[in-house]
Design an enzyme around this catalytic site. Structure first.
Site, PDB file in Angstrom:
ATOM      1  N   TYR A  88      -7.917  19.120  22.184  1.00  0.00           N
ATOM      2  CA  TYR A  88      -8.666  17.972  22.692  1.00  0.00           C
ATOM      3  C   TYR A  88      -7.955  16.674  22.328  1.00  0.00           C
ATOM      4  O   TYR A  88      -7.391  16.553  21.258  1.00  0.00           O
ATOM      5  CB  TYR A  88     -10.077  17.960  22.105  1.00  0.00           C
ATOM      6  CG  TYR A  88     -10.974  16.879  22.662  1.00  0.00           C
ATOM      7  CD1 TYR A  88     -11.749  17.109  23.793  1.00  0.00           C
ATOM      8  CD2 TYR A  88     -11.027  15.621  22.079  1.00  0.00           C
ATOM      9  CE1 TYR A  88     -12.580  16.123  24.315  1.00  0.00           C
ATOM     10  CE2 TYR A  88     -11.847  14.626  22.591  1.00  0.00           C
ATOM     11  CZ  TYR A  88     -12.622  14.883  23.713  1.00  0.00           C
ATOM     12  OH  TYR A  88     -13.429  13.902  24.228  1.00  0.00           O
ATOM     13  N   TYR A 139     -20.468  13.238  18.761  1.00  0.00           N
ATOM     14  CA  TYR A 139     -19.642  14.411  18.456  1.00  0.00           C
ATOM     15  C   TYR A 139     -18.188  14.077  18.162  1.00  0.00           C
ATOM     16  O   TYR A 139     -17.474  14.856  17.522  1.00  0.00           O
ATOM     17  CB  TYR A 139     -19.735  15.448  19.582  1.00  0.00           C
ATOM     18  CG  TYR A 139     -19.042  15.082  20.873  1.00  0.00           C
ATOM     19  CD1 TYR A 139     -17.674  15.304  21.040  1.00  0.00           C
ATOM     20  CD2 TYR A 139     -19.757  14.543  21.945  1.00  0.00           C
ATOM     21  CE1 TYR A 139     -17.034  14.980  22.220  1.00  0.00           C
ATOM     22  CE2 TYR A 139     -19.126  14.219  23.123  1.00  0.00           C
ATOM     23  CZ  TYR A 139     -17.768  14.435  23.269  1.00  0.00           C
ATOM     24  OH  TYR A 139     -17.131  14.108  24.439  1.00  0.00           O
ATOM     25  N   HIS A 186      -7.013  -2.883   9.438  1.00  0.00           N
ATOM     26  CA  HIS A 186      -8.258  -3.573   9.107  1.00  0.00           C
ATOM     27  C   HIS A 186      -9.032  -3.918  10.382  1.00  0.00           C
ATOM     28  O   HIS A 186      -9.331  -5.089  10.637  1.00  0.00           O
ATOM     29  CB  HIS A 186      -7.954  -4.866   8.344  1.00  0.00           C
ATOM     30  CG  HIS A 186      -7.253  -4.675   7.045  1.00  0.00           C
ATOM     31  ND1 HIS A 186      -6.792  -5.740   6.296  1.00  0.00           N
ATOM     32  CD2 HIS A 186      -6.922  -3.563   6.344  1.00  0.00           C
ATOM     33  CE1 HIS A 186      -6.198  -5.290   5.194  1.00  0.00           C
ATOM     34  NE2 HIS A 186      -6.275  -3.968   5.214  1.00  0.00           N
ATOM     35  N   HIS A 222      -2.718   2.628   8.486  1.00  0.00           N
ATOM     36  CA  HIS A 222      -3.704   1.861   7.724  1.00  0.00           C
ATOM     37  C   HIS A 222      -3.880   0.528   8.417  1.00  0.00           C
ATOM     38  O   HIS A 222      -2.892  -0.155   8.727  1.00  0.00           O
ATOM     39  CB  HIS A 222      -3.238   1.629   6.288  1.00  0.00           C
ATOM     40  CG  HIS A 222      -4.070   0.619   5.550  1.00  0.00           C
ATOM     41  ND1 HIS A 222      -5.423   0.751   5.384  1.00  0.00           N
ATOM     42  CD2 HIS A 222      -3.723  -0.555   4.949  1.00  0.00           C
ATOM     43  CE1 HIS A 222      -5.890  -0.292   4.708  1.00  0.00           C
ATOM     44  NE2 HIS A 222      -4.880  -1.096   4.440  1.00  0.00           N
ATOM     45  N   HIS A 250     -12.359  -3.099   2.614  1.00  0.00           N
ATOM     46  CA  HIS A 250     -10.915  -3.092   2.879  1.00  0.00           C
ATOM     47  C   HIS A 250     -10.594  -2.742   4.331  1.00  0.00           C
ATOM     48  O   HIS A 250     -10.162  -3.603   5.096  1.00  0.00           O
ATOM     49  CB  HIS A 250     -10.252  -2.110   1.910  1.00  0.00           C
ATOM     50  CG  HIS A 250      -8.773  -2.173   1.861  1.00  0.00           C
ATOM     51  ND1 HIS A 250      -8.026  -1.829   0.741  1.00  0.00           N
ATOM     52  CD2 HIS A 250      -7.857  -2.506   2.806  1.00  0.00           C
ATOM     53  CE1 HIS A 250      -6.739  -1.980   0.997  1.00  0.00           C
ATOM     54  NE2 HIS A 250      -6.612  -2.379   2.247  1.00  0.00           N
ATOM     55  N   GLU A 266       0.809  -1.211   0.000  1.00  0.00           N
ATOM     56  CA  GLU A 266       0.000   0.000   0.000  1.00  0.00           C
ATOM     57  C   GLU A 266       0.851   1.273   0.000  1.00  0.00           C
ATOM     58  O   GLU A 266       0.357   2.363   0.315  1.00  0.00           O
ATOM     59  CB  GLU A 266      -0.930   0.017   1.222  1.00  0.00           C
ATOM     60  CG  GLU A 266      -1.847  -1.171   1.335  1.00  0.00           C
ATOM     61  CD  GLU A 266      -2.939  -1.214   0.276  1.00  0.00           C
ATOM     62  OE1 GLU A 266      -2.851  -0.472  -0.732  1.00  0.00           O
ATOM     63  OE2 GLU A 266      -3.881  -2.006   0.456  1.00  0.00           O
TER      64      GLU A 266
END
Length: 218
Positions: free
Chosen positions: A214, A119, A100, A98, A161, A79
């Site tokens: 935050y 939120y 899964h 990335h 994916h 990837e």
């Protein structure tokens, strides 16, 4: 030639390996299906393909330049294309995760965006988390879809994916990835009862205005 002081940054390489192991430990990834990158000079450092994280050493991390140059003894993640393209297009992004995770991947199979049911959706940059259209893994087409889904956002799903999450640091990207999987679990829980009531786009804008500092800020 790449700057060796940047491409051979042992500290960054160790940080990537530690984050890979934490991905699996936290349950947001399984096996070697996930991959991680960090910005490094005029390119990125990215995990190699198909190497168990517990076996990974700093020397296994691959450097890929924005100009196409590659340094490393192993093949980069399959990837690498979207890692490099996102970093090239988004100068504020310093790290990409990335993975899964089960809930995010389940929603991606259903090709569902995550709407503003809570939120905390705002930590991903807007009123929803988009699901990019499907394309074969490792392709330029998938990279293009991901870039479009990430416009104005710091995270997206990839149809059939998984997830992509970005951050101004690897710590921030990892924090955001865990929070995104939590949102996905909440949405799946709601869908088992029915479609949830949603917060308005204006309310998400209000939340974004209040979110400076935050969570994991850098």
């Amino acid at each position: 030639m790449p700057d060796t002081a940047q491409t051979h940054d042992t500290s960054a390489r160790r940080e990537i390996i530690a984050a890979c192991r934490e991905m699996n430990h936290s349950g947001i990834n399984q096996g070697t299906s996930g991959n991680i990158s960090m910005r490094s000079g005029e390119g990125i450092l990215v995990t190699p393909t198909s190497l168990p994280y517990d076996d990974m050493t700093p020397e296994d991390i691959v450097w890929i330049g924005f100009d196409g140059g590659v340094e490393g003894s192993r093949r980069p993640s399959s990837e690498w294309q979207f890692h490099r393209d996102i970093m090239a297009a988004r100068p504020e992004v310093e790290a990409i995760v990335h993975a899964h995770p089960t809930a995010c991947t389940t929603l991606s199979i259903m090709q569902k965006d995550i709407p503003p049911l809570h939120y905390m959706v705002a930590i991903c940059g807007g009123h929803n988390v988009r699901c990019a259209p499907y394309a074969t893994f490792g392709t330029k087409e998938l990279s293009d879809h991901a870039l479009a889904a990430l416009e104005g956002r710091s995270a997206c799903l990839l149809a059939h994916h998984g997830m992509i999450v970005t951050g101004s640091s690897l710590d921030q990207a990892m924090w955001r990835a865990v929070e995104l999987e939590t949102l996905a679990k909440q949405y799946l829980g709601c869908l088992s009862v029915g479609e949830p009531p949603l917060l308005s786009e204006q309310e998400i804008r209000n939340v974004l205005d209040r979110m400076a500092g935050y969570g994991h800020s850098d």
